[in-house]
Design a protein around this motif. Structure first.
Motif, PDB file in Angstrom:
ATOM      1  N   LEU A 174       4.516  14.581 -13.079  1.00 24.43           N
ATOM      2  CA  LEU A 174       4.987  13.206 -12.828  1.00 24.43           C
ATOM      3  C   LEU A 174       4.802  12.857 -11.346  1.00 24.43           C
ATOM      4  O   LEU A 174       4.499  11.709 -10.998  1.00 24.43           O
TER       5      LEU A 174
ATOM      6  N   THR B 215       5.483   5.929 -11.286  1.00 22.08           N
ATOM      7  CA  THR B 215       4.769   5.686 -12.548  1.00 22.08           C
ATOM      8  C   THR B 215       5.750   5.572 -13.714  1.00 22.08           C
ATOM      9  O   THR B 215       5.348   5.502 -14.857  1.00 22.08           O
TER      10      THR B 215
ATOM     11  N   GLY C 236       3.856   9.382 -16.941  1.00 17.82           N
ATOM     12  CA  GLY C 236       4.739   8.224 -16.877  1.00 17.82           C
ATOM     13  C   GLY C 236       4.559   7.252 -18.019  1.00 17.82           C
ATOM     14  O   GLY C 236       4.193   7.632 -19.130  1.00 17.82           O
TER      15      GLY C 236
ATOM     16  N   TRP D 243      10.235  14.760  -5.633  1.00 16.00           N
ATOM     17  CA  TRP D 243      10.082  15.410  -6.943  1.00 16.00           C
ATOM     18  C   TRP D 243      10.302  16.913  -6.798  1.00 16.00           C
ATOM     19  O   TRP D 243      11.178  17.335  -6.069  1.00 16.00           O
TER      20      TRP D 243
ATOM     21  N   VAL E 192       9.612  14.087 -19.427  1.00 19.82           N
ATOM     22  CA  VAL E 192       8.890  13.071 -18.649  1.00 19.82           C
ATOM     23  C   VAL E 192       8.260  13.720 -17.413  1.00 19.82           C
ATOM     24  O   VAL E 192       7.245  13.263 -16.917  1.00 19.82           O
ATOM     25  N   VAL E 193       8.844  14.824 -16.956  1.00 23.57           N
ATOM     26  CA  VAL E 193       8.323  15.509 -15.764  1.00 23.57           C
ATOM     27  C   VAL E 193       6.908  16.046 -15.966  1.00 23.57           C
ATOM     28  O   VAL E 193       6.159  16.240 -15.022  1.00 23.57           O
TER      29      VAL E 193
ATOM     30  N   ARG F 167      12.623  13.352 -13.095  1.00 24.43           N
ATOM     31  CA  ARG F 167      12.710  12.142 -13.927  1.00 24.43           C
ATOM     32  C   ARG F 167      13.257  11.021 -13.062  1.00 24.43           C
ATOM     33  O   ARG F 167      13.850  11.295 -12.005  1.00 24.43           O
TER      34      ARG F 167
ATOM     35  N   SER G 224       2.183  10.144  -9.401  1.00 22.47           N
ATOM     36  CA  SER G 224       2.656   9.172  -8.410  1.00 22.47           C
ATOM     37  C   SER G 224       1.699   9.036  -7.238  1.00 22.47           C
ATOM     38  O   SER G 224       1.826   8.120  -6.432  1.00 22.47           O
TER      39      SER G 224
END
Ligand code: NOJ
Length: 804
Positions: A166, A633, A217, A608, A212-213, A590, A170
């Protein structure tokens, strides 16, 4: 001549006779000529010849690949020699104990299965010496000598750990992401891995879901570009090379859309929604040449993905033309019984018939498919097709030519964590950080007294994030270490933990399943805060490093409250009371709810989980060596009640009123705005970018052409900086309801202070196209709005009319 002398020679002969290493034969023959008399030489030469004939004869009837056959011919011949058990055996994938065990079942008796040809691949092991032994077992001891696949969860790097996916997303830098996947492929292949379980391309709109990680996104356009970049990074241009690995795209499909963000949960979704928003990244991965797919755990409209014929056969293979093989996820064939689809034998038959070629853990295929064939529940053609696809993958990987070509032990050490790999990991990290707030305090000066406070500031275990399998957390440089190194000689740095990541013992137990990420300090919460406040009071600036433990995201890590845990919130409030300037460095996998932080911190930098080079990367950005350029994202909600929340939502018949004038009957909440705290595409810089109006090459285009929308962007601030320009499209009138806007392009550029650039975006009728109710993909003539800007909320716009 003593036996003693002869034996070593003979021992060397055997491997040299193998058709895999004929070039090594010549020096050996020379040695013989000098060392032995002619008779012995003749006898030995004859013996040698016999051995070679026997061996190469064997190779013809085995997995070794003769040069004169095409892939098709070779696999046809091999299939003809295989017994039913051996064919079913190729469909079996087991995990090595001690490897990444992510389910509740374990395969039994792996060695016996390998020897009897009842194993297609192994995963969860990355020691090349061990892998060599296992490969040797398959090649030497099984009847047809078919090599094994060796898979691993290489998710964001192998030994060199990159930022979590994730975070990588970004960066909005697909070239960089491709390079990161290439490095991961190089390192993993050097450890004997030929198959990686990545990329995960599941669109995710619900931050409660822990996985989600692992993805890119919420957006299908960006997600597709990243999916393709990763596949190409892993697979390179030639899969048969020793440093390229086969990608396994997962989790097919819609895994990110589980009800309520709960792990492994059901999905019920219209085809229109799937085609428009959720399927594009999987399709992009197919188009990029991905060699394999993994099914997802969830059901889709009543049929679990692993047994879903429409999904795997009609869509993936039929409509999209996917030619590779499909593996189940961990135990997801046997779990079909829990979905209520029947007995173990019935569910295994269902999965095979649907198109799941390989079963990852569970042994149902090897234990039940033969009986299912005998009772006509499945056909031999179905077994043959699945077996063929797996053999084809092995062929593409060059394993029939040389089963050991990934297993050069010297290469392994040479290619791990090289300075170039570490440098790239750092570049990826700094590009992935998202500056959420800055009142001007950042960049910091590397002087004065700096109080670094927080349970994540000096925790190697947490730097690597979820899904680090082979990397060693002890190799990570923590944030405190990075800051100390950076300011050495100029500033002074103190460190206080301040709080435990969480004081919730059940959460701690679950998170600490694999490694001790959440430690419990011997001091009480009050004592820890008191010590931290003392340190803050003596400092010029506080850097508070807070957030989630690495495994608070990832598999089986859904949360109902997506906040900074309360132990750390108490710490932050106490620090705020000191009145000292406070920079918050956030670690999280997340989107979190950050209302308090947004209001009270002087700056908020989301880093992150940055990976091996966490410390130097964070220091470089905090002290202005690198200007942050990451953009979100996934939308960051104001409260968990807003989720699922995403920028490309529909308008509804009663669009919400941003101004909240108190009127009723809008699609909104009584107690909260509809808007996220930080929108999709959002991220600040130490400099400022101004956007001019959009100019289009043609405001009234006709038919199937491409126009250009150009915007002039200027760096109006003091620092060089990178900006990701985002281009969105609104289609105000269509045959079905459409999103308020969709991303159709993006470009990341770098500008010096005062520099301007005209940035063009090409817009074709493809960008205007959408799926209608009959799932036809096309566009309608009429008005469109093009938007270009720094995030999905702040854009310039222009209306165009596009005729048929
Ligand atoms: C389960 C996970 O869902 C999947 O992503 C992973 O690749 C497999 N386990 C293998 O570890």
């Amino acid at each position: 001549m003593s036996k003693k002398n002869l034996n070593p020679g003979l021992r060397t002969i055997q491997p040299l006779c193998s058709p895999l290493s004929l070039t090594a034969f010549r020096p050996l023959k020379l040695t013989f000529t000098y060392r032995y008399n002619r008779h012995i030489t003749y006898i030995l030469a004859a013996l040698l010849l016999c051995l070679c004939i026997v061996k190469s004869g064997r190779s013809q009837s085995t997995g070794a690949q003769p040069a004169h056959l095409t892939a098709q011919q070779f696999i046809d011949q091999l299939l003809q020699k295989m017994t039913l058990e051996e064919k079913i055996g190729q469909l079996n994938l087991s995990v090595m104990s001690g490897g990444a065990v992510t389910g509740t079942t374990m395969s039994a008796d792996i060695v016996t299965h390998i020897k009897s040809g009842r194993m297609g691949g192994i995963f969860g092991i990355w020691d090349p010496a061990e892998i060599r032994k296992i490969q040797q077992l398959a090649v030497d001891s099984s009847r047809l000598h078919i090599p094994l696949l060796f898979g691993l969860d290489v998710i964001h790097g192998h030994k060199t750990i990159f930022p979590v996916p994730l975070a990588l997303a970004s960066s909005w830098d697909t070239a960089l992401i491709r390079k990161a996947a290439r490095v991961a492929g190089i390192e993993a292949s050097a450890d004997g891995i030929n198959w990686v379980y990545s990329p995960m391309v599941d669109i995710a709109r619900d931050p409660r879901w822990g996985r989600v990680v692992e993805g890119a996104g919420e957006d299908p356009f960006l997600g597709s570009q990243i999916a393709a970049a990763m596949v190409k990074g892993y697979q390179g241009d030639d899969l048969s090379l020793s440093n390229t690995v086969m990608a396994c795209v997962k989790h097919f499909a819609l895994y990110g859309a589980g009800v309520a963000g709960r792990e492994y949960n059901s999905v019920d979704m219209s085809r229109l929604q799937m085609y428009q928003y959720y399927l594009p990244p999987y399709k992009a991965a197919v188009d990029a040449g991905a060699g394999s797919f993994m099914t997802s755990f969830n059901d889709i409209n009543g049929m679990p993905a692993t047994a879903n014929h429409w999904l795997l056969t009609d869509l993936l293979r039929g409509e999209w033309g996917f030619k590779g093989f499909i593996t189940s996820d961990y135990g997801s064939v046997s779990e079909l019984a829990n979905h209520g689809l029947g007995t173990p034998a019935q569910v295994a038959a269902l999965a095979l018939k649907a198109g799941t070629d390989m079963e990852m853990v569970g042994d149902l295929y090897i234990n039940t498919l033969k009986q299912s064939l005998e009772s006509h529940k499945i056909t031999l053609a179905e077994i043959n097709s699945s077996c063929r696809r797996i053999l084809e993958a092995k062929y593409r990987l060059g394993l029939f030519k040389d089963p050991y070509h990934y297993l050069d032990l010297k290469r392994s050490k040479k290619l791990e964590m090289t300075p170039e790999h570490l440098e790239l990991a750092k570049e990826a990290a700094t590009n992935s950080f998202v500056l959420l707030k800055n009142d001007g305090i950042l960049p910091l000066k590397p002087t004065g007294k700096i109080a670094v406070i927080g349970p994540l500031a000096d925790s190697k275990e947490n730097m690597v994030g979820a899904w680090n399998i082979a990397g060693d957390p002890q190799q990570c440089v923590t944030i405190v270490e990075g800051i100390k190194n950076f300011v050495a000689g100029d500033g002074t740095v103190t460190f206080q933990k301040g709080a435990n990541i969480t004081d919730d013992s059940l959460l701690r137990k679950r998170v600490n399943t694999f490694k001790k990420e959440i430690t419990t300090d011997p001091r009480s919460a009050e004592e820890m805060i008191r010590d931290a406040v003392k340190s803050a009071e003596n400092a010029d600036v506080i850097i508070a490093v807070v957030g989630e433990a690495a495994d608070m995201t990832g598999e089986s890590a859904s949360r109902t409250e997506i906040n900074i845990p309360s132990s750390q919130q108490r710490l932050l409030k106490a620090l705020r009371k000191t009145g000292k300037p406070m920079v918050m460095v956030l670690m999280n996998g997340r989107p979190l709810t950050l209302n308090w932080a947004d209001k009270h911190a002087n700056a908020l930098l989301d880093v992150w989980f940055p990976g091996t080079t966490a410390g130097p990367a964070v220091a470089d950005v905090l002290f202005g060596q690198v200007n942050p350029s990451g953009k979100l994202t996934m939308s960051f909600p104001r409260s968990v009640g807003q989720v699922p929340i995403y920028y490309n939502h529909k308008s509804t018949g009663r669009p919400f009123d941003e101004q909240k004038d108190g009127s009723k009957f809008k699609s909104d909440y009584l107690d909260q705005s509809n808007l996220p705290l930080y929108p999709f595409g959002y991220g600040l810089s130490y400099t400022k970018f101004s956007y001019g109006p959009i100019k289009v090459s043609d405001q009234h285009p006709k038919g199937n052409q491409t126009i250009t929308a150009t915007v002039k962007v200027t760096n109006t601030g003091k620092y060089r900086g990178k900006e990701t320009l985002q281009c969105y499209l609104t289609d105000p009138v269509a045959r079905v309801t459409r999103s308020v806007q969709d991303l159709i392009g993006f470009k990341k550029i770098s500008l010096a202070p005062g520099e301007s650039r005209e940035v063009p975006f090409e817009i074709s009728t493809r960008s205007l196209s959408y799926y209608d109710e009959d799932l036809h993909f096309g566009w309608d003539p009429g008005a469109f709005i093009i938007r270009i800007g720094t995030n999905s909320r702040d854009t310039e716009s222009i209306k165009i009319d596009w005729e048929k």
